[in-house]
Motif scaffolding. Structure first.
Motif, short mmCIF file in Angstrom:
data_model
loop_
_atom_site.label_atom_id
_atom_site.label_comp_id
_atom_site.label_asym_id
_atom_site.label_seq_id
_atom_site.Cartn_x
_atom_site.Cartn_y
_atom_site.Cartn_z
N GLN A 117 0.83 -1.15 -0.01
CA GLN A 117 -0.02 0.09 -0.06
C GLN A 117 0.82 1.41 -0.04
O GLN A 117 1.96 1.35 0.78
CB GLN A 117 -0.93 0.14 1.09
CG GLN A 117 -1.92 1.22 1.29
CD GLN A 117 -2.95 1.34 0.09
OE1 GLN A 117 -3.23 0.23 -0.39
NE2 GLN A 117 -3.14 2.44 -0.29
N PHE A 118 0.57 2.25 -1.01
CA PHE A 118 1.34 3.31 -0.96
C PHE A 118 0.42 4.70 -0.74
O PHE A 118 -0.95 4.82 -1.34
CB PHE A 118 2.13 3.77 -2.56
CG PHE A 118 2.55 4.96 -2.42
CD1 PHE A 118 3.62 5.33 -1.77
CD2 PHE A 118 1.85 5.82 -3.43
CE1 PHE A 118 4.04 6.64 -1.87
CE2 PHE A 118 2.49 6.99 -3.85
CZ PHE A 118 3.43 7.41 -2.85
N GLU A 119 0.77 5.60 0.10
CA GLU A 119 -0.07 6.91 0.33
C GLU A 119 1.11 8.02 0.22
O GLU A 119 2.07 7.89 0.82
CB GLU A 119 -0.40 6.59 1.83
CG GLU A 119 -1.40 5.37 2.22
CD GLU A 119 -2.67 5.60 1.71
OE1 GLU A 119 -3.39 6.83 1.38
OE2 GLU A 119 -3.39 4.61 1.61
N LEU A 120 0.56 9.19 -0.40
CA LEU A 120 1.18 10.10 -0.57
C LEU A 120 0.57 11.34 -0.03
O LEU A 120 -0.65 11.72 -0.73
CB LEU A 120 1.85 10.51 -2.13
CG LEU A 120 2.34 11.87 -2.39
CD1 LEU A 120 3.63 12.14 -1.30
CD2 LEU A 120 2.76 12.19 -3.70
N VAL A 121 1.04 11.95 0.89
CA VAL A 121 -0.04 13.09 1.51
C VAL A 121 0.75 14.37 1.72
O VAL A 121 2.04 14.31 2.05
CB VAL A 121 -0.62 12.37 3.08
CG1 VAL A 121 -1.33 13.61 3.66
CG2 VAL A 121 -1.34 11.28 2.84
N LYS A 130 -4.45 14.62 -0.16
CA LYS A 130 -3.98 13.41 -0.49
C LYS A 130 -3.72 13.28 -1.96
O LYS A 130 -4.67 13.27 -2.70
CB LYS A 130 -4.72 12.24 0.25
CG LYS A 130 -4.08 10.75 -0.16
CD LYS A 130 -5.17 9.75 0.23
CE LYS A 130 -5.64 9.56 1.69
NZ LYS A 130 -6.24 8.32 1.86
N ALA A 132 -2.07 10.64 -3.53
CA ALA A 132 -1.96 9.27 -4.23
C ALA A 132 -2.20 8.28 -3.16
O ALA A 132 -2.07 8.27 -1.72
CB ALA A 132 -0.70 8.81 -4.76
N SER A 133 -3.00 7.09 -3.45
CA SER A 133 -3.26 6.16 -2.63
C SER A 133 -3.60 4.80 -3.30
O SER A 133 -4.55 4.79 -4.20
CB SER A 133 -4.63 6.13 -1.70
OG SER A 133 -4.72 5.13 -0.99
N GLU A 159 -2.34 0.56 -4.56
CA GLU A 159 -1.47 -0.82 -4.35
C GLU A 159 -0.28 -0.82 -5.20
O GLU A 159 -0.48 -0.39 -6.64
CB GLU A 159 -2.15 -2.13 -4.40
CG GLU A 159 -3.24 -2.49 -3.67
CD GLU A 159 -2.61 -2.87 -2.07
OE1 GLU A 159 -1.56 -3.80 -2.29
OE2 GLU A 159 -3.01 -2.42 -1.11
N SER A 204 3.73 -1.40 3.47
CA SER A 204 3.26 -0.12 3.11
C SER A 204 4.50 0.87 3.15
O SER A 204 5.44 0.58 3.64
CB SER A 204 2.32 0.49 4.11
OG SER A 204 2.68 0.81 5.22
N THR A 231 4.59 5.29 3.13
CA THR A 231 3.59 6.52 3.49
C THR A 231 4.54 7.48 3.41
O THR A 231 5.76 7.62 4.28
CB THR A 231 2.79 6.36 4.76
OG1 THR A 231 2.08 5.19 4.85
CG2 THR A 231 2.16 7.64 5.19
#
Length: 126
Positions: free
Chosen positions: A5-9, A14, A16-17, A19, A74, A76
């Motif tokens: 899982q990838f999150e860019l905040v 946000k 990007a979110s 897989e 993940s 983040t």
């Protein structure tokens, strides 16, 4: 193919979110690639491009700094500011570089000089 899982905040939103199979990160101590089963790490970011590889393709985001937290499942990224590569206009590049140079002029430290160098190198990749 293993996924994580990838999150860019950023403080504004946000960006990007998803897989993903890998995330290439501009770490302050050097660039590295986070993939599934990566050893846990928390690092600071330098200005540069973050590259995200997923089944739907590759995307890039310019980050001005921040933090990345990686685990086996993940990645983040908490960015000071982040922009999709498509949004990196010459005006925005000039604005980011001018802000870094103004900060260096006011602070005059080695860290602020490195920020200018990193920002110059980062925006040059566009």
């Amino acid at each position: 193919m293993a996924m994580m899982q990838f999150e860019l905040v950023s403080p504004e939103r946000k960006l990007a979110s998803a897989e993903v199979s890998e995330v290439q990160i501009p770490g302050a101590e050097g660039d590295f690639t986070a993939m599934p089963d990566h050893a846990p790490v928390i690092t600071t970011l330098r200005p540069g491009y973050l590259t995200v590889v997923s089944p739907s393709g590759t995307e890039q985001y310019f980050v001005t700094g921040g933090f990345a937290e990686i685990s086996s499942e993940s990645a983040t990224v908490l960015a000071e500011r982040a922009y999709a590569k498509a949004d990196m206009t010459s005006d925005l590049q000039a604005e980011l570089l001018a802000e870094a140079e103004a900060h260096h002029a006011a602070a005059g430290t080695d860290a602020s000089a490195k920020l200018v160098a990193d920002m110059t190198a980062g925006v040059a990749l566009t």
